[in-house]
Enzyme design. Sequence first.
Site, short mmCIF file in Angstrom:
data_model
loop_
_atom_site.label_atom_id
_atom_site.label_comp_id
_atom_site.label_asym_id
_atom_site.label_seq_id
_atom_site.Cartn_x
_atom_site.Cartn_y
_atom_site.Cartn_z
N LYS A 140 0.81 -1.08 -0.05
CA LYS A 140 0.02 -0.08 -0.03
C LYS A 140 0.98 1.28 -0.01
O LYS A 140 0.36 2.35 -0.36
CB LYS A 140 -1.04 0.25 1.12
CG LYS A 140 -0.40 0.14 2.48
CD LYS A 140 -1.39 -0.09 3.58
CE LYS A 140 -0.75 -0.10 5.00
NZ LYS A 140 -0.24 1.46 5.40
N ASP A 141 2.13 1.12 0.25
CA ASP A 141 3.12 2.31 0.28
C ASP A 141 3.59 2.38 -1.07
O ASP A 141 4.32 3.51 -1.23
CB ASP A 141 4.34 1.97 1.23
CG ASP A 141 3.74 2.21 2.77
OD1 ASP A 141 2.66 2.60 2.97
OD2 ASP A 141 4.42 1.48 3.78
N ARG A 176 -8.62 7.93 4.51
CA ARG A 176 -9.47 6.92 4.20
C ARG A 176 -10.15 6.44 5.35
O ARG A 176 -11.54 6.17 5.20
CB ARG A 176 -8.65 5.55 3.66
CG ARG A 176 -9.46 4.55 3.46
CD ARG A 176 -8.66 3.22 3.05
NE ARG A 176 -7.64 2.95 4.00
CZ ARG A 176 -7.85 2.28 5.18
NH1 ARG A 176 -9.21 1.80 5.38
NH2 ARG A 176 -7.13 1.92 6.05
N ARG A 177 -9.76 5.91 6.56
CA ARG A 177 -10.03 5.75 7.62
C ARG A 177 -11.09 6.75 8.34
O ARG A 177 -12.27 6.51 8.75
CB ARG A 177 -9.08 5.21 8.68
CG ARG A 177 -8.43 3.78 8.47
CD ARG A 177 -7.38 3.66 9.37
NE ARG A 177 -6.51 2.24 9.11
CZ ARG A 177 -5.40 1.96 9.32
NH1 ARG A 177 -4.55 2.96 9.81
NH2 ARG A 177 -4.86 0.89 9.05
N ARG A 231 0.90 9.61 14.54
CA ARG A 231 1.89 9.00 13.92
C ARG A 231 2.54 8.15 14.96
O ARG A 231 2.32 8.09 16.11
CB ARG A 231 2.99 9.83 13.31
CG ARG A 231 2.60 10.71 12.21
CD ARG A 231 2.57 9.98 10.73
NE ARG A 231 3.95 9.27 10.47
CZ ARG A 231 4.89 10.09 9.95
NH1 ARG A 231 4.68 11.16 9.61
NH2 ARG A 231 5.95 8.98 9.79
N ARG A 258 1.16 3.96 19.32
CA ARG A 258 -0.29 3.90 19.06
C ARG A 258 -1.05 3.42 19.89
O ARG A 258 -2.03 4.25 20.48
CB ARG A 258 -0.48 3.57 17.69
CG ARG A 258 0.13 4.50 16.48
CD ARG A 258 -0.34 4.15 15.22
NE ARG A 258 0.64 4.61 14.18
CZ ARG A 258 0.23 4.88 12.89
NH1 ARG A 258 -0.90 4.72 12.51
NH2 ARG A 258 1.10 5.54 12.11
N CYS A 292 -1.87 7.43 -1.67
CA CYS A 292 -2.28 6.96 -0.58
C CYS A 292 -2.89 7.88 0.52
O CYS A 292 -3.25 7.56 1.57
CB CYS A 292 -1.12 5.81 0.11
SG CYS A 292 0.07 6.67 1.09
#
Length: 328
Positions: free
Chosen positions: A81-82, A129-130, A151, A157, A249
């Site tokens: 996805k990166d 997106r989330r 981040r 997190r 992305c």
Amino acid sequence: MTERALRLGTRRSKLAMAQSGHVADAVRQLTGRPVELVEITTYGDTSREHLAQIGGTGVFVAALRDALLAGEVDFAVHSLKDLPTTPHPDLVVAAIPRREDPRDVLIAPAGTTLDRLPEGARVGTGSPRRTAQLHAYARSHGLDLTCVPIRGNVDTRVGYVRKGELDAVVLAAAGLNRIGGTEELIGSLALDHLPVDSVLPAPGQGALAVECPASDAGLVAALSALDDPHTRVAVTAERSLLAALEAGCSAPVGALADLLADDPGHGQAVTEMRLRGVVGTTDGSTLVQLSTTGPVPTSHDEAMALGRVLADEMLAKGAAGLMGERAL
């Protein structure tokens, strides 16, 4: 004489090292050659800015590709996805191994799930997106939540929730699975896998890309043994959708291609693929969410075509006007 060790370029993060380690083990078994990890720091690792501000796609990839092109490493492992959707002219993705769980997960205090978040919940995520889909879910279920940009690595997190600074954080299930030790990391917190009907993952989420110079035919052939054809056609369709929407992305685009069997409970052959896509405003006020189903693509071109068809339908429904991060 012992063959020279293959040098695998990887980011330094705990997750990157874990997933590169899995690939290194597989390459050792395949080739009989030693593989050494070469740690490379990327701009995405050192910058403290939010991904949408520093360009999203490619910020974790450029330094690894530079090392490949300079001959400092023989191959590299990326989170797919990166990876930018435009192929690099001198590099080839020799393998896309079997995909991990593509879903997102919500980590929150015990007893808390997505539908049981407290009123005014603060949810940590650095992903537009989330953010778009969480806000849309909240709007449709009469909930009030705020997405807080964050981040940092997985431990950092999760720490926001453990310390009570946030009510929940959203992470990729694949990352947790690859790092391992989830029970120790989560402790007394709860882990809720988000249904893809509510939150579609990023295109290619859960998949890895094993990239090497196109000129090294021997290495390309060796690495290709790691390729999973079903994963490759699925993520190719997802990334084709992303490319056709002209979104990186950092844009609020989700996509997932499911491979469907006639009778999944009885080992029936996979015959169809369903591609779902979503794009929306980050406040969740408007979403364009569509899907299409067809025969499983048998070539790269067929998988690309499936993504473009769904993207065209989404654009016709107004998707282009919803991507605020895109330069129109």
